[in-house]
Design a protein around this motif. Sequence first.
Motif, mmCIF file in Angstrom:
data_model
loop_
_atom_site.group_PDB
_atom_site.id
_atom_site.type_symbol
_atom_site.label_atom_id
_atom_site.label_comp_id
_atom_site.label_asym_id
_atom_site.label_seq_id
_atom_site.Cartn_x
_atom_site.Cartn_y
_atom_site.Cartn_z
ATOM 1 N N HIS A 73 0.843 -1.202 0.000
ATOM 2 C CA HIS A 73 0.000 0.000 0.000
ATOM 3 C C HIS A 73 0.873 1.245 0.000
ATOM 4 O O HIS A 73 1.819 1.356 0.791
ATOM 5 N N ARG A 74 0.572 2.170 -0.880
ATOM 6 C CA ARG A 74 1.376 3.378 -1.028
ATOM 7 C C ARG A 74 0.548 4.639 -0.820
ATOM 8 O O ARG A 74 0.787 5.657 -1.446
ATOM 9 N N GLU A 76 -2.698 5.029 -1.483
ATOM 10 C CA GLU A 76 -3.815 5.242 -2.407
ATOM 11 C C GLU A 76 -5.110 5.522 -1.618
ATOM 12 O O GLU A 76 -5.293 5.029 -0.498
ATOM 13 N N THR A 78 -8.439 4.764 -0.562
ATOM 14 C CA THR A 78 -9.325 3.601 -0.523
ATOM 15 C C THR A 78 -10.374 3.829 0.568
ATOM 16 O O THR A 78 -10.310 4.799 1.314
ATOM 17 N N THR A 98 -7.535 -1.871 -0.486
ATOM 18 C CA THR A 98 -6.293 -1.623 -1.217
ATOM 19 C C THR A 98 -6.588 -1.557 -2.710
ATOM 20 O O THR A 98 -7.667 -1.942 -3.168
ATOM 21 N N HIS A 99 -5.577 -1.139 -3.462
ATOM 22 C CA HIS A 99 -5.720 -1.056 -4.913
ATOM 23 C C HIS A 99 -5.772 -2.435 -5.566
ATOM 24 O O HIS A 99 -6.063 -2.554 -6.746
ATOM 25 N N GLY A 103 -10.519 -1.355 -3.922
ATOM 26 C CA GLY A 103 -10.188 -0.278 -2.998
ATOM 27 C C GLY A 103 -11.222 -0.116 -1.902
ATOM 28 O O GLY A 103 -11.405 0.988 -1.377
#
Length: 260
Positions: A73-74, A76, A78, A98-99, A103
């Motif tokens: 996870h960066r 994003e 969600t 998460t992507h 999400g």
Amino acid sequence: MSSIHPTAIVDPAAQLDEGVTVGPYAIIGPAVKIGAGTVVGSHCVIEGRTTIGRDNRFYSHSSIGCMPQDMSHRGELTELVIGDRNTVFQYCTFSTGTHKEQGLTRVGSDNWIMAYVHLAHDVVLGNHCVLANNATLAGHVHVGDWAVIGGLTGVHQFVHIGAHAMIGFQAHVSQDVVPYMTVDGNPLAVRAVNLTGLKRRDFTPARITAIRQMHKLLFRQSLTLEQARSEIEALKGQGGDEDVQLMLDFLAGSKRGLVR
């Protein structure tokens, strides 16, 4: 009017409907939406892009909408979406998605979630479920309506648990649990049809008979999965067609193999 304790910290951008109660020292972030009648207990933290429906009750010290515990996870954007009339006891942790999927982590309505339960990223929890103390659902787990998960149970990533299933105390669930069955033990195994749960939900004798037949075909007659599916398909028209179809759909979607 909402009732917000003077020690609580509620971001001005948060959206709280009428009748929301926020207890002492709770913290609510800017992207949070909370429906009417929901009660947020003391020291709860509700953050992230979290949407909560009506008449939920969160007891103290839960962390809702926290960042996914996923090393990929960066940051994003969600979400976590929670339905109506859920009861969430102390020290629970619900992550956003998460992507890797949509999400989104999603919790349905009318669930009873006991203390220290963890719902990881991308979990989909149905309606009317019971999760006992310290039940832990890893990422991407899906749980059908009316399922019961026993205390101290761990559920592996991507596992699917069918509607009306019951999982015993301290289970290690690494494969899919089909609908309507009771499983427990180490190693985990199917023990019987969840008759107590079905009778409590007023299943008719015809539906229960069909479910018992599916149990026998899947777990008691040494059939291959494809043979069992064919025999289950043939049960249509004898009563309990909705349960037969639910089972067939679950088997078709299973990716991790079945607890047998």
